[in-house]
Design an enzyme around this catalytic site. Structure first.
Site, short mmCIF file in Angstrom:
data_model
loop_
_atom_site.label_atom_id
_atom_site.label_comp_id
_atom_site.label_asym_id
_atom_site.label_seq_id
_atom_site.Cartn_x
_atom_site.Cartn_y
_atom_site.Cartn_z
CD GLU A 62 42.76 37.43 38.46
OE1 GLU A 62 42.87 37.85 39.63
OE2 GLU A 62 41.76 36.81 38.05
CE LYS A 135 40.78 39.94 42.35
NZ LYS A 135 40.96 38.56 41.86
CB CYS A 172 39.41 38.84 38.55
SG CYS A 172 38.55 37.26 38.33
#
Length: 312
Positions: A62, A135, A172
């Site tokens: 990331e 995300k 993540c």
């Protein structure tokens, strides 16, 4: 009492070695600096090493072009964001084309003035942009002030079609949510990928560090088991201080790994820079789902409350 999952046969039935779908994957685990060019060179070196080892798919961690800037809030840091397509996708696309590999990168996307995302990009082996994922789950915790910088994603949980298969790319904080993994699986993902930046508070005890890392590994292996899919995880390494001095900084713990569809470890890294290259047998997902038919036995008629925040 629910029945125990059936034992798998010792050998897959009616399959020959030539029918197996094997994908060699690479995972690049690196530290980051405040110099974008240095970071990209480390990423490039890792990608080249993975490709030299035969990888056809390479996953980067990331926000690999910069330090993890979300340790504090500063409007000046929005200058780190870039358009997609843009400089990083051009750089990664050229590498993908040269090496003939599919690359998954992670960028700070500038979508419009004042509108930014934490976005994973997938570059096809011909260098083209195969797709992107924004995300969805955005944390806001001490040292991880991402809600200040990132708008939650709006592209949904849709696998990205590539020459090596359908990639269920998540980012993540998404990795803690079984709903995200399940929706990618239900949309036909062949593999789940998690570019990550997670670490310890240096003041945490050794026991607390172990609990956090074990929980992180366990939840992602559980996604592999629950969905019968391989999972590929890339996390950064190294200590990054908080420039504002509000907290001790982050010691990113690495431990990138590749797991099979029963949660079995295929490859693991430690807490230093590393490049993993390993084979993933994609056919095992078919085998495992026949032995453990979790998707068949889901009670979709009884899950309506999952869309509620809480059952008061």
């Amino acid at each position: 009492m629910s029945p125990a999952p059936k034992k798998s046969p010792s050998k897959p039935q009616d399959r020959t070695a030539g029918q197996r779908r094997t994908l060699r994957v690479g995972v690049v685990q690196q530290p980051c600096t405040d110099d974008r060019d240095v970071n990209l060179k480390m990423s490039e070196d890792g990608i080249r090493a993975a490709a030299a080892g035969g990888a056809r798919l390479v996953l980067l961690q990331e926000l690999h072009t910069s330090l993890y800037f979300c340790q504090h809030e500063s409007t000046e840091l929005f200058d780190l964001a870039e358009a997609i397509p843009g400089p990083s996708t051009e750089f990664l696309g050229a590498l993908a084309r040269e090496l003939g590999v599919v690359i998954v990168g992670s960028l700070f996307e500038r979508r419009a003035p004042g509108l930014y995302h934490n976005t994973a990009v997938v570059l096809e082996k011909d260098g083209s942009l195969a797709g992107k994922y924004r995300k969805m789950h955005i944390p806001d915790d001490p040292g991880y002030y991402e809600k200040f910088y990132f708008t939650p994603g709006d592209l949904g949980f849709t696998p990205i079609e590539t020459s090596v298969g359908k990639l269920g790319v998540l980012v993540c904080w998404d990795q803690w949510y079984p709903e995200a993994a399940r929706l990618m699986a239900l949309a036909g993902a062949d593999v789940l990928l998690y570019p990550t930046a997670i670490g310890w508070n240096p003041d945490d005890s050794a026991e607390e560090r172990a609990r956090q890392r074990d929980a992180w590994v366990t939840i992602q292996r559980a996604h592999a088991v629950a969905n019968g899919l391989p999972v590929i995880v890339a996390n950064r390494v190294g200590f990054e201080p908080d420039p504002m001095g509000q907290w001790p900084g982050s010691q990113f713990w690495g431990h990138s790994f590749v797991a099979g569809p029963q949660g079995e470890f295929i490859a693991k890294a430690g807490e230093k820079a590393d490049v993993l290259v390993t084979d993933v047998d994609l056919q095992r997902s078919e085998d495992v789902r026949r032995w453990w038919p979790f998707l068949r036995d889901r009670r979709i008629d009884a899950y309506n409350d999952l869309v509620r925040r809480f059952r008061d």
